[in-house]
Structures are given as C-alpha cells and as structure tokens.
Design a protein around this motif. Sequence first.
Motif, PDB file in Angstrom:
ATOM      1  N   ASP A 102       0.739  -1.470   0.026  1.00 57.04           N
ATOM      2  CA  ASP A 102      -0.139  -0.095  -0.147  1.00 57.04           C
ATOM      3  C   ASP A 102       0.363   0.853  -0.118  1.00 57.04           C
ATOM      4  OD1 ASP A 102      -2.540  -1.468   0.122  1.00 57.04           O
ATOM      5  OD2 ASP A 102      -2.836  -1.545   2.186  1.00 57.04           O
ATOM      6  N   ALA A 103       1.803   1.454   1.247  1.00 53.08           N
ATOM      7  CA  ALA A 103       2.899   2.109   1.039  1.00 53.08           C
ATOM      8  C   ALA A 103       3.686   2.754  -0.547  1.00 53.08           C
ATOM      9  CB  ALA A 103       4.023   2.183   1.981  1.00 53.08           C
ATOM     10  N   TYR A 104       4.047   1.521  -1.417  1.00 51.88           N
ATOM     11  CA  TYR A 104       4.608   1.431  -2.140  1.00 51.88           C
ATOM     12  C   TYR A 104       3.327   2.163  -4.039  1.00 51.88           C
ATOM     13  CZ  TYR A 104       8.734  -1.433  -1.822  1.00 51.88           C
ATOM     14  OH  TYR A 104      10.525  -1.421  -1.311  1.00 51.88           O
ATOM     15  N   VAL A 105       2.207   1.549  -3.151  1.00 49.06           N
ATOM     16  CA  VAL A 105       1.249   2.393  -4.385  1.00 49.06           C
ATOM     17  C   VAL A 105       1.065   4.620  -4.025  1.00 49.06           C
ATOM     18  CG1 VAL A 105      -1.682   2.663  -4.646  1.00 49.06           C
ATOM     19  CG2 VAL A 105      -0.299   0.410  -4.363  1.00 49.06           C
ATOM     20  N   LEU A 106       1.043   4.826  -2.538  1.00 47.17           N
ATOM     21  CA  LEU A 106       1.164   5.376  -2.175  1.00 47.17           C
ATOM     22  C   LEU A 106       1.860   6.846  -3.189  1.00 47.17           C
ATOM     23  CD1 LEU A 106      -0.397   6.217   1.203  1.00 47.17           C
ATOM     24  CD2 LEU A 106      -1.200   6.534  -0.843  1.00 47.17           C
ATOM     25  N   TYR A 112       6.725  -2.212  -7.681  1.00 44.30           N
ATOM     26  CA  TYR A 112       6.975  -2.688  -6.395  1.00 44.30           C
ATOM     27  C   TYR A 112       6.255  -3.447  -5.611  1.00 44.30           C
ATOM     28  CZ  TYR A 112      12.459  -1.893  -7.004  1.00 44.30           C
ATOM     29  OH  TYR A 112      13.083  -1.376  -7.699  1.00 44.30           O
ATOM     30  N   ALA A 113       4.809  -2.391  -5.637  1.00 38.19           N
ATOM     31  CA  ALA A 113       3.713  -2.794  -4.892  1.00 38.19           C
ATOM     32  C   ALA A 113       3.275  -4.555  -5.201  1.00 38.19           C
ATOM     33  CB  ALA A 113       2.561  -1.423  -4.977  1.00 38.19           C
ATOM     34  N   ILE A 114       2.951  -4.389  -6.497  1.00 36.32           N
ATOM     35  CA  ILE A 114       2.307  -5.876  -7.412  1.00 36.32           C
ATOM     36  C   ILE A 114       2.893  -6.779  -6.185  1.00 36.32           C
ATOM     37  CG2 ILE A 114       1.978  -7.025  -9.079  1.00 36.32           C
ATOM     38  CD1 ILE A 114       2.164  -4.481 -10.432  1.00 36.32           C
TER      39      ILE A 114
END
Length: 264
Positions: A102-106, A112-114
């Motif tokens: 979730d932090a990577y998405v933000l 990296y999020a995936i």
Amino acid sequence: MVRKLGLAGLAALLITLTSCATARTTTTDLDLGNQYLRDGRHDAAAQVYDDVVRLDPQNVAAWNNRGIARVRLGQTVAALGDYTHAIDLSPRDPELYVNRGDAYVLLGNYDYAIQDFTRATQLAPQYAKAYFNRGTARLRNGDREGAQADWHYAISIEPDPWAQAAMVRSAGLGAPPVRAAVNAIPSTLPPRTPVVAAPSASPRFESAAPRLDATALAARGVTRHLNGDRAGAVDDLRAALAVETDTTRRASLERFLRVLEETR
C-alpha cells in the motif's frame, strides 16, 4: 543467616528485573500507541512507538503500527522503512507485505507494490485484501484486465458480505467494467484446486478450507443488493446462512440480512 549475593549474582538479578520491567513497559506503551492510533492521534501514536522500538527493537507490531501512523501523517517514505524492518523480523506475515505494498502504491512504485501483494497471496492464498489491492496497483500500472481479474477473485473469496460490498463499490468507482464481471458470479462456484499455504507467522491469515456454496451465494446476494434487487439479495443471503457453519461469518450474514429486511 542471610546469604549475600556476589557481584555476578547482583548483576544477573539486575538484568532479570530490568528485562521484566522493559517487557511490561513496552507492552503498556504498545497498547497506548494502539489506542492513540484508533483515536486518530497519529502523531502521538508515532511518538509512543518510537519509545517501544527503542526499548524493544524486535517488536514487530511496533514497527508495523508506526508505519501505519506515519502513512496517515503523510510520511510514506519513513513508513516504508518501518514496514521493511517489520518484514525483516517476521518475513512470513502476509499483512506486513500488504501494508508495504500500500505504501508503494502511494509512492507510485506499482511494480514493487505488485511484488509485495503477490508475496502476500503466496503466504495466504485466501487473503482477499491482497488480491484486491494488487488489482488496484495493476490498474494504476496500466493492466486493466489483470486488475479486473484480481478484483473479481478477491470478491469471490471474501467471506464478509460487508467487505464484499465495499470491494464492489471501490472497484466500481475505479473501473466500472468490473461490475459486469462481478455480476457473472454463479450460484455455485466450481471447486478450487486445493492450495497448500506456506507456514505463516500470522495464524489469523491461514488458508481455510473452501467455502464454495455459502461464499458464492453471499457474493451474489451482495451484487444483487448493489444492483437494486433487494428481494433477490435477501433470498441469496438466507440461502448462504442456511449452509454457512462458521460462527463469525454467520454473524456477519445475519447482520447484513437484518439490515436488508429492515429496509423494506
């Protein structure tokens, strides 16, 4: 006659007492930080977690929860470091990977999020949130088809009708075509190939035995409710309740059904 302790004995006693005091302090502080977090006092929570990780650097919950507080304070890069430290300490907890994802998405780091969401699904194949959040990351990364597949699957395995409804609404806001995929959920789903989950340090996310009929009926009931078919939703939820054996999921179904029946 009183036996006198030598220097070594005094030192050992002091270490024992200090360790016990530290354990009590960190537990109390962690509870206080969690309460601050629930109350929305994110800055105060982060400060308390600072003390906990200083006294107990191996406290996974403190690192993770400080990451949550920092995200809510807009300190996403710092939160990323906290989540990574927590993962280093507990690498088989799927929730930690979802939080870091979730932090990577933000931060816009969707690849990296995936990767993190995928790791969470490997550790807990029935963890619906991991699939759903991976769908969001895939959509923002330009993979609409992959996003819809993840959303559809997440909704089909989520046991809580309220969470299912939230997923459908969220996915519908981000990508309207996903609603058609959700509408295609049949009254009974084909048996899923059994997946043996890797041992997890977080038993609350252990894979459960497939709940085919009840889950499918609940999912279709939620979809019918969102499409305005209250009577059909009530019928499906009653049918799901009749075959559901888990007490927690039964309570959730009963609550949802009661709300629908009271809004005639």
